[in-house]
Design a protein around this motif. Structure first.
Motif, PDB file in Angstrom:
ATOM      1  N   GLU A 151       0.831  -1.207   0.000  1.00  0.00           N
ATOM      2  CA  GLU A 151       0.000   0.000   0.000  1.00  0.00           C
ATOM      3  C   GLU A 151       0.867   1.260   0.000  1.00  0.00           C
ATOM      4  OE1 GLU A 151      -3.572   2.092   2.660  1.00  0.00           O
ATOM      5  OE2 GLU A 151      -2.833   0.094   3.149  1.00  0.00           O
ATOM      6  N   GLU A 152       1.926   1.249   0.816  1.00  0.00           N
ATOM      7  CA  GLU A 152       2.840   2.397   0.850  1.00  0.00           C
ATOM      8  C   GLU A 152       3.524   2.572  -0.509  1.00  0.00           C
ATOM      9  OE1 GLU A 152       3.374   4.664   3.067  1.00  0.00           O
ATOM     10  OE2 GLU A 152       2.258   3.857   4.765  1.00  0.00           O
ATOM     11  N   GLU A 153       3.966   1.469  -1.098  1.00  0.00           N
ATOM     12  CA  GLU A 153       4.660   1.553  -2.385  1.00  0.00           C
ATOM     13  C   GLU A 153       3.724   2.013  -3.499  1.00  0.00           C
ATOM     14  OE1 GLU A 153       8.176  -1.774  -1.952  1.00  0.00           O
ATOM     15  OE2 GLU A 153       6.202  -2.454  -2.604  1.00  0.00           O
ATOM     16  N   GLU A 154       2.497   1.541  -3.474  1.00  0.00           N
ATOM     17  CA  GLU A 154       1.529   1.973  -4.484  1.00  0.00           C
ATOM     18  C   GLU A 154       1.180   3.451  -4.309  1.00  0.00           C
ATOM     19  OE1 GLU A 154      -1.673  -0.776  -4.107  1.00  0.00           O
ATOM     20  OE2 GLU A 154      -0.688  -2.303  -5.359  1.00  0.00           O
ATOM     21  N   GLY A 155       1.177   3.909  -3.044  1.00  0.00           N
ATOM     22  CA  GLY A 155       0.953   5.334  -2.809  1.00  0.00           C
ATOM     23  C   GLY A 155       2.063   6.166  -3.429  1.00  0.00           C
TER      24      GLY A 155
END
Length: 244
Positions: A151-155
């Motif tokens: 989720e952090e990386e996709e953000g």
């Protein structure tokens, strides 16, 4: 009082003996089947444990690689942000930043792990083949920490595509360094190309995207730790189960 016919008594005894033999044979066959099923199940468990160990070991290597890449991007972005802040503080309207650093600004890595054996066990409801209850629990709960990291990386990826791209395109020609985006590890670049720089405008939006990119990268790096801890716990339990 009538006496039994000796022939009848012998027949009854023989039938009783045959019944005992038949029942004993059936019970022995059931016991043999149960034993063999147990042997097969333990053999299957060993194969599963070996496959899981190989996959989670490979997954750990991938995590190390991606964490290193994220750290490299963060170092580059933070260094560029320091240069922008210094230029902004001194009132300069632009600052020279290495093209390789600007290229890394546009690289948003997303960690991908391949765990086909675990996925197959879960999909087929065969986690029960693993005897170690704690290992079953760890495998059954796998995914939540990785989801937080993803989720952090996709953000970060969304931020690069929706914000970084727009700020750069509206302020400067990105051709000189955008060609380097695919060269995350520019070992084949010439010394001249590695030393090339571009003048980056110094204003609030430009400083803002570098600052936000840096913050997102720091958050993503923090999410690696619980994933590593979970992988290490699973590997330790697998090794313990394989030792039995």
């Amino acid at each position: 009082m009538s006496s039994r016919n000796p022939g009848t008594v012998a027949l009854v005894r023989r039938l009783a003996l045959e019944s005992v033999v038949i029942i004993g044979s059936i019970l022995a066959a059931f016991a043999l089947d149960t034993w063999w099923d147990g042997v097969q199940e333990r053999r299957d468990e060993r194969l599963v444990l070996d496959a899981l160990h190989a996959e989670f070991s490979a997954a750990r290597d991938v995590l190390v690689e991606y964490r290193g890449l994220q750290a490299r991007v963060l170092t580059s972005v933070s260094s560029s942000l320091d240069a922008l802040d210094a230029a902004h503080a001194s009132g300069r309207r632009s600052v020279a930043i290495p093209d390789t650093a600007l290229a890394l600004m546009f690289v948003p890595p997303t960690t991908q792990l391949s765990l086909g054996t675990l996925e197959g066990l879960v999909a087929s409801s065969r986690l029960g083949i693993i005897q170690d209850r704690e290992l079953r629990a760890l495998l059954g709960g796998w995914g939540s920490n990785l989801a937080e990291l993803t989720e952090e990386e996709e953000g970060s990826r969304d931020f690069v595509g929706n914000q970084v791209e727009a700020v750069f395109w509206n302020r400067m020609n990105t051709t000189s360094f955008r060609t380097l985006v695919d060269s995350v590890f520019p070992v084949s670049l010439s010394p001249e190309r590695l030393a090339a720089t571009s003048r980056v405008p110094v204003d609030e939006p430009m400083v803002g995207v570098f600052a936000t990119r840096s913050s997102l990268l720091r958050h993503a790096l923090e999410e690696f730790q619980p994933v590593f801890a979970e992988v290490d716990s699973i590997l330790a339990r697998i090794e313990r189960s394989r030792a039995y």
